[in-house]
Design a protein around this motif. Structure first.
Motif, PDB file in Angstrom:
ATOM      1  N   ALA A  87      78.111 -12.221  11.492  1.00  0.00           N
ATOM      2  CA  ALA A  87      79.425 -11.813  11.998  1.00  0.00           C
ATOM      3  C   ALA A  87      80.448 -12.931  11.852  1.00  0.00           C
ATOM      4  O   ALA A  87      81.582 -12.697  11.416  1.00  0.00           O
ATOM      5  CB  ALA A  87      79.309 -11.394  13.464  1.00  0.00           C
ATOM      6  N   TYR A  90      81.031 -13.523   7.893  1.00  0.00           N
ATOM      7  CA  TYR A  90      81.628 -12.466   7.068  1.00  0.00           C
ATOM      8  C   TYR A  90      82.707 -11.648   7.776  1.00  0.00           C
ATOM      9  O   TYR A  90      83.280 -10.756   7.164  1.00  0.00           O
ATOM     10  CB  TYR A  90      80.544 -11.536   6.540  1.00  0.00           C
ATOM     11  CG  TYR A  90      79.638 -12.229   5.563  1.00  0.00           C
ATOM     12  CD1 TYR A  90      80.159 -12.807   4.416  1.00  0.00           C
ATOM     13  CD2 TYR A  90      78.283 -12.329   5.789  1.00  0.00           C
ATOM     14  CE1 TYR A  90      79.340 -13.461   3.517  1.00  0.00           C
ATOM     15  CE2 TYR A  90      77.456 -12.975   4.887  1.00  0.00           C
ATOM     16  CZ  TYR A  90      77.994 -13.549   3.758  1.00  0.00           C
ATOM     17  OH  TYR A  90      77.176 -14.187   2.876  1.00  0.00           O
ATOM     18  N   ILE A  91      83.001 -11.944   9.036  1.00  0.00           N
ATOM     19  CA  ILE A  91      84.108 -11.252   9.706  1.00  0.00           C
ATOM     20  C   ILE A  91      85.141 -12.266  10.192  1.00  0.00           C
ATOM     21  O   ILE A  91      86.314 -12.202   9.814  1.00  0.00           O
ATOM     22  CB  ILE A  91      83.593 -10.382  10.878  1.00  0.00           C
ATOM     23  CG1 ILE A  91      82.662  -9.281  10.349  1.00  0.00           C
ATOM     24  CG2 ILE A  91      84.761  -9.775  11.648  1.00  0.00           C
ATOM     25  CD1 ILE A  91      81.933  -8.508  11.421  1.00  0.00           C
ATOM     26  N   ALA A 160      79.837  -7.783   1.470  1.00  0.00           N
ATOM     27  CA  ALA A 160      80.959  -8.457   2.110  1.00  0.00           C
ATOM     28  C   ALA A 160      81.955  -8.985   1.075  1.00  0.00           C
ATOM     29  O   ALA A 160      83.171  -8.868   1.269  1.00  0.00           O
ATOM     30  CB  ALA A 160      80.451  -9.604   2.990  1.00  0.00           C
ATOM     31  N   TRP A 164      85.817  -7.961   1.049  1.00  0.00           N
ATOM     32  CA  TRP A 164      86.843  -8.974   1.272  1.00  0.00           C
ATOM     33  C   TRP A 164      87.674  -9.230   0.029  1.00  0.00           C
ATOM     34  O   TRP A 164      88.866  -9.535   0.149  1.00  0.00           O
ATOM     35  CB  TRP A 164      86.233 -10.264   1.819  1.00  0.00           C
ATOM     36  CG  TRP A 164      85.903 -10.127   3.267  1.00  0.00           C
ATOM     37  CD1 TRP A 164      84.661 -10.055   3.817  1.00  0.00           C
ATOM     38  CD2 TRP A 164      86.834  -9.987   4.341  1.00  0.00           C
ATOM     39  NE1 TRP A 164      84.762  -9.898   5.172  1.00  0.00           N
ATOM     40  CE2 TRP A 164      86.080  -9.852   5.529  1.00  0.00           C
ATOM     41  CE3 TRP A 164      88.217  -9.957   4.426  1.00  0.00           C
ATOM     42  CZ2 TRP A 164      86.675  -9.705   6.772  1.00  0.00           C
ATOM     43  CZ3 TRP A 164      88.798  -9.801   5.668  1.00  0.00           C
ATOM     44  CH2 TRP A 164      88.046  -9.678   6.820  1.00  0.00           C
TER      45      TRP A 164
END
Length: 173
Positions: A87, A90-91, A160, A164
């Motif tokens: 998390a 990648y967030i 991801a 992104w």
């Protein structure tokens, strides 16, 4: 050799020493002229080092494979820790990258070139560097934990990075 609490043998890994030599050769013009160029007297040394350097990417691929294999065997890392790392990686990091690059652009620290901004943002969405795994192997600490985290972060990376990259292209357009 240990001086105080610093083990210089571990700090100056072969890759660090190679980078230092590369900077010295690149910065000192007489050394560069002796080694690099078609008429350089020691161009055979440069050619040999270049051939060895070309093998670095395949070797890193083998090291990644070995680390991921070790991660398949399991470790003491719980699923919540793995989800937390994924998390953040990648967030939160890509969102933070957007804010940092856009702020730097706003304050004039980054050129307004869209490709350059995209490249800067993309760095925040990449999986963890293999240097972390190399350091854990060198220090012989946390190798299994790094391996399991690498396994899952690289598994998620394909999805991801696609997501992104699309978002970053929309942001810089």
């Amino acid at each position: 050799m240990i001086i105080g609490h610093i083990d210089f043998q571990k700090v100056f890994a072969p890759s660090t020493i190679a980078a230092i030599f590369g900077f010295i050769i690149g910065l000192v013009s007489p050394i560069r002229k002796i080694l690099i160029g078609d008429d350089a007297p020691l161009r055979a040394v440069y050619s040999s080092v270049s051939l060895i350097g070309d093998a670095a990417i395949p070797c890193m691929t083998l090291i990644i494979g070995a680390n991921l294999l070790r991660g398949l065997r399991g470790s003491g890392v719980g699923p919540l820790i793995i989800l937390g790392v994924i998390a953040i990686r990648y967030i939160i990091m890509p969102l933070l990258g957007i804010v940092i690059v856009k702020a730097a652009n706003h304050f004039g620290m980054v050129d307004s070139d869209s490709l350059f901004q995209f490249t800067l943002m993309l760095q925040y969405a990449l999986p963890p560097a293999m240097n972390v795994g190399t350091i854990s192997q060198l220090l012989e600490t946390g190798q299994n934990e790094c391996s399991i985290i690498f396994l899952w972060t690289y598994a998620v990376a394909a999805f991801a990075l696609t997501l992104w990259s699309t978002i970053f292209m929309f942001v810089v357009a």
